[in-house]
Design a protein around this motif. Structure first.
Motif, PDB file in Angstrom:
ATOM      1  N   GLU A  93       0.835  -1.197   0.000  1.00  0.00           N
ATOM      2  CA  GLU A  93       0.000   0.000   0.000  1.00  0.00           C
ATOM      3  C   GLU A  93       0.881   1.262   0.000  1.00  0.00           C
ATOM      4  OE1 GLU A  93      -2.188   0.314   3.610  1.00  0.00           O
ATOM      5  OE2 GLU A  93      -3.117   2.234   3.099  1.00  0.00           O
ATOM      6  N   HIS A  94       1.962   1.205   0.789  1.00  0.00           N
ATOM      7  CA  HIS A  94       2.765   2.405   0.976  1.00  0.00           C
ATOM      8  C   HIS A  94       3.652   2.726  -0.232  1.00  0.00           C
ATOM      9  CE1 HIS A  94       4.997   5.485   3.237  1.00  0.00           C
ATOM     10  NE2 HIS A  94       6.015   5.050   2.515  1.00  0.00           N
ATOM     11  N   GLY A  95       4.326   1.714  -0.748  1.00  0.00           N
ATOM     12  CA  GLY A  95       5.296   1.955  -1.825  1.00  0.00           C
ATOM     13  C   GLY A  95       4.621   2.497  -3.069  1.00  0.00           C
ATOM     14  N   ASP A  96       4.957   3.727  -3.427  1.00  0.00           N
ATOM     15  CA  ASP A  96       4.244   4.409  -4.515  1.00  0.00           C
ATOM     16  C   ASP A  96       4.632   3.824  -5.877  1.00  0.00           C
ATOM     17  OD1 ASP A  96       3.032   6.383  -2.696  1.00  0.00           O
ATOM     18  OD2 ASP A  96       5.089   7.098  -2.454  1.00  0.00           O
ATOM     19  N   GLU A  97       3.661   3.243  -6.549  1.00  0.00           N
ATOM     20  CA  GLU A  97       3.937   2.675  -7.870  1.00  0.00           C
ATOM     21  C   GLU A  97       4.179   3.771  -8.906  1.00  0.00           C
ATOM     22  OE1 GLU A  97       1.894  -1.569  -8.284  1.00  0.00           O
ATOM     23  OE2 GLU A  97       0.401   0.014  -7.995  1.00  0.00           O
ATOM     24  N   MET A  98       4.865   3.362  -9.971  1.00  0.00           N
ATOM     25  CA  MET A  98       5.195   4.322 -11.033  1.00  0.00           C
ATOM     26  C   MET A  98       4.702   3.828 -12.396  1.00  0.00           C
ATOM     27  SD  MET A  98       9.144   5.353 -10.188  1.00  0.00           S
ATOM     28  CE  MET A  98       9.058   6.834 -11.199  1.00  0.00           C
ATOM     29  N   THR A  99       4.384   4.783 -13.236  1.00  0.00           N
ATOM     30  CA  THR A  99       4.118   4.502 -14.646  1.00  0.00           C
ATOM     31  C   THR A  99       4.931   5.524 -15.450  1.00  0.00           C
ATOM     32  OG1 THR A  99       2.328   6.086 -14.961  1.00  0.00           O
ATOM     33  CG2 THR A  99       1.738   3.950 -13.993  1.00  0.00           C
ATOM     34  N   PRO A 100       5.004   5.359 -16.743  1.00  0.00           N
ATOM     35  CA  PRO A 100       5.737   6.366 -17.536  1.00  0.00           C
ATOM     36  C   PRO A 100       5.175   7.775 -17.359  1.00  0.00           C
ATOM     37  CG  PRO A 100       5.417   4.368 -18.815  1.00  0.00           C
ATOM     38  CD  PRO A 100       4.610   4.192 -17.557  1.00  0.00           C
ATOM     39  N   LEU A 138       1.890   7.006  -8.932  1.00  0.00           N
ATOM     40  CA  LEU A 138       0.450   6.801  -8.797  1.00  0.00           C
ATOM     41  C   LEU A 138      -0.072   7.213  -7.427  1.00  0.00           C
ATOM     42  CD1 LEU A 138       0.079   3.398 -10.672  1.00  0.00           C
ATOM     43  CD2 LEU A 138      -0.446   5.700 -11.508  1.00  0.00           C
ATOM     44  N   ASN A 193       2.715   8.526  -0.924  1.00  0.00           N
ATOM     45  CA  ASN A 193       2.924   8.201   0.477  1.00  0.00           C
ATOM     46  C   ASN A 193       4.285   8.645   0.981  1.00  0.00           C
ATOM     47  OD1 ASN A 193       0.576   6.606   1.481  1.00  0.00           O
ATOM     48  ND2 ASN A 193       1.030   5.411  -0.361  1.00  0.00           N
ATOM     49  N   ASN A 194       5.243   8.727   0.037  1.00  0.00           N
ATOM     50  CA  ASN A 194       6.598   9.101   0.442  1.00  0.00           C
ATOM     51  C   ASN A 194       6.702  10.585   0.770  1.00  0.00           C
ATOM     52  OD1 ASN A 194       7.547  10.635  -1.982  1.00  0.00           O
ATOM     53  ND2 ASN A 194       6.939   8.763  -3.014  1.00  0.00           N
ATOM     54  N   LEU A 222       9.622  11.795 -17.260  1.00  0.00           N
ATOM     55  CA  LEU A 222       8.282  11.263 -17.002  1.00  0.00           C
ATOM     56  C   LEU A 222       7.227  12.124 -17.683  1.00  0.00           C
ATOM     57  CD1 LEU A 222       8.369  10.289 -13.229  1.00  0.00           C
ATOM     58  CD2 LEU A 222       8.904   8.893 -15.207  1.00  0.00           C
TER      59      LEU A 222
END
Lengths: 361, 361, 361, 361
Positions: free
Chosen positions: A258-265, A269, A272-273, A360
């Motif tokens: 849940e915490h680790g913020d996912e990335m897309t190009p 997304l 949390n950080n 990005l």
């Protein structure tokens, strides 16, 4: 590093006491060529000025600032920027009755024990009035960050005592004396403050600050982290007892998924950080939240001791903010701006030849 | 101040990467004459060592430390204390699959963008393995603080994910691999961790640290505050997202009449301030609480991008702590000890001639 | 700033004792992407290595350096560069007879009085062997300065005791063990040194260092002047008793009409300023000259006291340079390079957006 | 460390320009309890004041200083001491003709190239008038050093252009406008200066400074050496081109048997080291000598370029010291006092528990 200075390359030095002749500061390291006038500083100082509503201290101070050096023909020259803010309303008679007592929650006792002497007039060096220097220095940082990188640093009151205030709109923040981000709540806040004042008590607050458009890459591992410097700067503000970045203490209850913020190009997304990973800015908003304790100076009688160590009681009848958090928003913004500017310069020094490899969006 | 150093007078400089040949540190400013051996450092390093239970990373590291300078015939000489900890278990093949991807929640992306290059083996400089240096430096600070002032710095796990752990006894903390202050809760914690590991996910934690017998008077107004330096030091620990002193964020909801700690000739009646008023120690316990985010390296698949900016997914299969907070207690203790020692020296420098005028108790 | 570190942005931290296990250093702030290998450091270390001729100490040290961090796949990563140089020839028995005596001209007495304890083996921390760290750190600075700005830092022996050596050619400097800039004088120098050694005495020296192609604009008014930082760095080298920039002490006898360097559109017509005006580099060669005192360790008997304060005499029979100045050239180069690199980064931080308005030549 | 600050624990920050509204400074780290008034600072400022004789600049400045903070009821409180000196005689019209030209020997060119902008009124930040801040900060250091340790810091003019002045008596130094240590030479100096002024030229000078009764043990190996910090501080004074400790450059010609100061139970038999060995004070007098270049502003016409890079000539007709060295004595004393006080505090921080084991005399 001296205790009255902060910052490595954008370095602010502060002096002054609540009821001395003046506060002043020296800002060192500002790049040359920035348009700067007394007005740029005054604009921010006016936001934290006492007496702006019935909910804050009624001490009468114009907080007029005079730049004394480092600016020539309207532009910074790259040399030290000295500035001065004269104290005008120094009714130190107000304080004579408490000069020999240590007010609970105040620095009276610790200054006395550390130095064996203290300027007891209105809190002396420990007075939150020192934050005029921070706000003035932050005004310069804000202006440079905005012009050079488009960075925008803004804050708001997120909680007043028990009243949480959800963020609604930035324009609301400017439209009420609480820096509340929802004008529809202002009436409630006013009522709460009126009741509080009448009760002779005080309350705490939470202030959130956000820096938008911070470029990726600011901050230094491993001790000179951007978030570490932000935490130190925020905790140095009078009355602050807690600092969070991003999810903050809520991260304790989060799962990694849940915490680790996912990335897309297109980018991250979630945030949390709080805009910082590994101590280095991610390019997202830098989001900070601070807890401010209730004002220590209250009308209610409290047990304490005097300078001879004997039991007594104290009531504080001077002109005090019943909630120091109300005027804290511009101060927190200033501290965040100063830290960001310091790291902008530090990053340029070491990595001035690096172009971030990934684009990005 | 360089980003890899911290402290003004008790100054720690750190180097090393997770899968490089070694970590090392330099401690400058330690007073002469302190008895010191490798064993003093090793004792603390063993407390944070990997592989000590099934609930932490199984990386095999003896974390053997060698003091290289600054000690002669068993005593510190006052010169710089250099020490080295060789990395032994450097299976960097584990990491080859993720070298080109940015793991969510990690510093991969920010290092890459800041420097245009990164040591991708096991997190490189961003690895929490760097905290060996902090723990070694903290061991020296702890020993000196204890001998010189009787100061005792101890911490414990206050919350593991959703499980709050009330403080019961210090001896319990030493009796379980979680640093949990209540042995009766250990079974529950073990079950929670086993389930968590099985799920491939990770969790956050809260760690509390307490320094007892800190003398009154340490800390410098207005930016060099003891609490400000503590906050900066704590936030510089990997995975920390929040820092509190004393009542912390609970102060937001307190009234002034509740928060302001009253005094009697015997001392303070409460400790909402956390042992610091106006940035200066009060003589009470210094109480700090930190939030650690869940480990970012998890087995679950997550969306991310690669070094070319293209969409991909990543699962981390290396040997990672499912909760970095479990091993964080000795690290947080070390950071608090280093900050306290720095301020002990700073206070002695400026106020070495002052005897605190008031004697409590 | 700790006493064993120097530099603000290019920051060098040093540890180690003459007869301890190792010397080491940490270089913080180096820009990322610089090609760097042990060989780059070794090359410079070999220039100051003992035993390279009969005119210097015969202590056998390979001075092999190992980089431990901050370099990945042959390039700097921007993180702290740690390096280690093991001591190999530690015949501390040589020193047992003098452990209880204070050698005239040495730091024995001052360390003893300051710290109440000292590592007496071969001078301990006060040994000039510490300069290995400086030379290693300087090697990195030299390489970066050369690649990034074309700056070339070179030095030579300008005077050996009474023998002044006029500058003839840089290639001569590399062709003799004295770093003398005139090969035709080498025989005379050798004869002088042979006589000196035989006499059991030692002599002083003057070393000049020149940095070419330093861009205009490096250095910060008013205390962080380039020349001030150079003077501090040079005076921190063991045995240095005087530092000059440009005309140096000769400026005392000059008239303003002689000293003030005139300018034309092609550039300066002279360089009495030594490449620095108002603390900021002019774009001319930075020219520095230092005085090194004669080695204090000599075979001749000298009056002194012992650790109990009683009168005695001392003769030093260990393996010592009869003129420390002979090996000082690479050290002085290293210090100048470190200071220049620090200021290159500092200038870029503050003035990265400035293009010097005037183009000379 | 910012360029406009110096000192680690006794930290001085400076701001102001020659023709701006004011100079000011902040002294941080002064111990509490020191009796201090404007008069203490004024006394020293009056010693360097312009217009005190016909041999120095005729600019009319009272150099009145106002302490703005850090002093309460006549004693220092331990908080930052801010002070202000308003500029009174700002005839910037004097400078209009040279605003677009770079005066040889001045910082005009380097400021212009570094910052792309400069305050050209009277030298702006590069003016030697900045030394008012140093003298004020030094006055505090002198007072504390004298009261706490009996340290006495005094200087004198040792050479005026070609005229060497042998030291005769300290009382003579106070009895003439040159700070010359031999009243019998004053007539000669006056004649020399009258001729010089008439010629439209300027001359260099040498100033010696001595600190008596400095305790053994101040200074930090290896970069934070007392002599290194002295050298940096002295070279940061406007117009200084060389710095020596003890024998200084004469050490080049000395033998080890001559230079190394022998000891007896009564103390040292000579002082070639200048009171510092291994970077640490010996307990002897600290003796420093500095070379000051001739004033760059002269009436004689000189070749130079203008802001567009084109050839021109310049004559300086403003009110300038024909020999900046004449007023340099109080400035050099101030810098030495500040460095000593900084190291007194640093030493107390680390070695506050050490009693020097050997008692001499």
């Amino acid at each position: 590093m001296s205790g009255n200075s902060f910052g490595t390359l954008y370095c602010v030095t502060s002096f002054g006491e609540s009821h001395g002749p003046a506060y002043g500061g020296v800002v060192d390291g500002c790049p040359p060529g920035l348009q700067l006038s007394n007005g740029d500083l005054q604009k921010e100082l006016d936001r934290r000025k006492p007496g702006s509503s019935r909910h804050v201290t009624q001490r009468r101070e114009s907080d007029s600032v005079e730049i004394l050096s480092g600016v020539f023909e309207g532009r910074t020259t790259g040399t030290a920027i000295g500035f001065l803010i004269r104290n005008e309303d120094q009714r130190s008679k107000d304080y004579s009755t408490i000069a020999e007592k240590f007010r609970p929650g105040h620095a009276d006792y610790t200054y006395w024990q550390k130095y064996g002497i203290r300027d007891a007039r209105g809190g002396g060096r420990a007075s939150a009035r020192e934050t005029v220097v921070r706000v003035a220095a932050g005004a310069i940082a804000k202006k440079w960050l905005a012009q050079r990188y488009g960075v925008l640093v803004r804050g708001y009151l997120a909680q007043l005592g028990p009243l949480e205030i959800e963020f609604k709109a930035w324009q609301d923040v400017q439209a009420n004396p609480f820096f509340a981000p929802d004008n529809s709540r202002v009436k409630e806040l006013e009522q709460f403050m009126d009741d509080l004042r009448e009760s002779g008590d005080s309350c705490g607050a939470r202030v959130n600050v956000v820096a938008e458009k911070v470029p990726v890459g600011w901050g230094e591992p491993v001790y000179g982290r951007l978030d570490a410097d932000i935490a130190g700067a925020m905790m140095s503000i009078n009355a602050v007892k807690g600092v969070e970045l991003g999810a903050g203490f809520a991260a304790v209850m989060q799962k990694g998924s849940e915490h680790g913020d996912e990335m897309t190009p297109q980018g991250f997304l979630s945030n949390n950080n709080g805009g910082v990973l590994g101590g280095i800015s991610t390019g997202q908003d830098v989001t900070v939240s601070i807890a401010l304790k209730p004002t220590s100076s209250i009308r209610l009688s409290r047990r304490t001791i005097d300078a001879r160590g004997e039991a007594t009681t104290v009531e504080t009848t001077g002109r005090h903010d019943p909630c120091v958090g109300i005027r804290a928003t511009p101060i927190a913004e200033a501290m965040l701006a100063c830290v960001l500017m310091d790291h902008a310069l530090r990053h340029r020094a070491q990595c001035g030849d690096v172009t971030p490899p990934v684009k990005l969006g």
